[in-house]
Design a protein around this motif. Structure first.
Motif, PDB file in Angstrom:
ATOM      1  N   ASP A   1       0.851  -1.185   0.000  1.00  0.00           N
ATOM      2  CA  ASP A   1       0.000   0.000   0.000  1.00  0.00           C
ATOM      3  C   ASP A   1       0.892   1.243   0.000  1.00  0.00           C
ATOM      4  O   ASP A   1       1.752   1.400   0.875  1.00  0.00           O
ATOM      5  CB  ASP A   1      -0.886  -0.027   1.242  1.00  0.00           C
ATOM      6  N   LEU A   2       0.699   2.128  -0.979  1.00  0.00           N
ATOM      7  CA  LEU A   2       1.541   3.316  -1.106  1.00  0.00           C
ATOM      8  C   LEU A   2       1.006   4.507  -0.332  1.00  0.00           C
ATOM      9  O   LEU A   2       1.631   5.574  -0.336  1.00  0.00           O
ATOM     10  CB  LEU A   2       1.697   3.694  -2.578  1.00  0.00           C
ATOM     11  N   ALA A   3      -0.128   4.346   0.358  1.00  0.00           N
ATOM     12  CA  ALA A   3      -0.681   5.462   1.129  1.00  0.00           C
ATOM     13  C   ALA A   3       0.304   5.993   2.167  1.00  0.00           C
ATOM     14  O   ALA A   3       0.415   7.212   2.344  1.00  0.00           O
ATOM     15  CB  ALA A   3      -1.998   5.048   1.786  1.00  0.00           C
ATOM     16  N   PRO A   4       1.046   5.114   2.890  1.00  0.00           N
ATOM     17  CA  PRO A   4       2.027   5.650   3.842  1.00  0.00           C
ATOM     18  C   PRO A   4       3.113   6.495   3.182  1.00  0.00           C
ATOM     19  O   PRO A   4       3.612   7.442   3.789  1.00  0.00           O
ATOM     20  CB  PRO A   4       2.624   4.386   4.483  1.00  0.00           C
ATOM     21  N   LEU A   5       3.479   6.154   1.940  1.00  0.00           N
ATOM     22  CA  LEU A   5       4.494   6.942   1.236  1.00  0.00           C
ATOM     23  C   LEU A   5       3.977   8.344   0.951  1.00  0.00           C
ATOM     24  O   LEU A   5       4.681   9.336   1.185  1.00  0.00           O
ATOM     25  CB  LEU A   5       4.876   6.253  -0.071  1.00  0.00           C
ATOM     26  N   TRP A   6       2.750   8.454   0.446  1.00  0.00           N
ATOM     27  CA  TRP A   6       2.199   9.778   0.144  1.00  0.00           C
ATOM     28  C   TRP A   6       2.020  10.600   1.413  1.00  0.00           C
ATOM     29  O   TRP A   6       2.257  11.814   1.410  1.00  0.00           O
ATOM     30  CB  TRP A   6       0.860   9.639  -0.591  1.00  0.00           C
ATOM     31  N   LEU A   7       1.608   9.959   2.502  1.00  0.00           N
ATOM     32  CA  LEU A   7       1.458  10.679   3.765  1.00  0.00           C
ATOM     33  C   LEU A   7       2.824  11.164   4.267  1.00  0.00           C
ATOM     34  O   LEU A   7       2.946  12.283   4.781  1.00  0.00           O
ATOM     35  CB  LEU A   7       0.808   9.774   4.813  1.00  0.00           C
TER      36      LEU A   7
END
Length: 225
Positions: free
Chosen positions: A6-12
């Protein structure tokens, strides 16, 4: 187990790093300017306090910030009364914690750049009628751009890799406080090594690219025309 994390942590994480970098460049400039030019006896004390996050274990800093951000503490209570939200386990808490944790990575390069200016450029500007703030904007700031670039890159890269402080203050809330370093740790705990490797490789590549750009620009700027 999935090799597609999941790339959501990267964007956050990128959002946090960009916001912290922008705020620290703004807030760190007057502090670095004062440290570079003041002869007050308090300068060594302020320098030591500013540099303290460099030597403190992140969990120690995170622990005391967690106490300060608690809704029962004055700072946490004031924030709760003002916004209706807690500083603990929130993105706002991560921002404030990161501001303190990354402070020396902004202030020290700026202080070095301002110190390297010497008094001559500002004295010349003053002799031409420039007010102190105008002299800073038109003379000191342009001559210190490499210091600003270094401060911005180091602050951004350092914020990308935060773990101990943000885990203590923000926990692991998806979409709110779950940064990439925390996501990697969680994947390792689950023994999902392909996902952990994918996220780690992304972070390594991003950090390397940011630092490579910094050194390339500084090397080019340092060459004679």
């Amino acid at each position: 187990m999935s090799a597609l994390p999941d790339l959501a942590p990267l964007w956050l994480t990128l959002r946090l790093a960009a916001l912290v970098t922008a705020l620290l460049l703004l807030l760190g400039t007057p502090l670095a300017w004062w440290l570079a030019r003041s002869r007050a006896r308090l300068v060594p004390l302020v320098e030591a306090l500013t540099a303290l996050p460099l030597v403190l274990p992140p969990t120690v800093l995170g622990f005391y910030l967690l106490l300060a951000f608690n809704p029962q503490a004055p700072l946490g209570a004031s924030w709760l009364a003002l916004t209706g939200q807690t500083l603990t386990f929130s993105f706002a808490g991560l921002v404030l914690a990161s501001l303190l944790y990354s402070l020396p990575f902004t202030v020290q390069p700026l202080q070095a750049a301002f110190s390297a200016l010497g008094p001559a450029p500002l004295e010349t500007a003053a002799s031409l009628g420039a007010r102190p703030f105008d002299a800073f904007l038109t003379v000191a700031l342009p001559l210190s751009l490499r210091g600003y670039l270094t401060a911005a890159v180091l602050t951004f890269a350092h914020t990308l890799g935060e773990f101990g402080v943000v885990l203590m203050v923000g926990g692991n809330i998806p979409g709110e406080t779950r940064l990439i370093s925390i996501a990697i740790y969680e994947q390792v705990e689950r023994a999902d090594y392909p996902a952990a490797h994918a996220l780690s490789a992304l972070l390594v590549a991003l950090s390397f690219a940011v630092l490579l750009a910094l050194y390339a620009v500084n090397r080019r700027a340092g060459r004679p025309a």
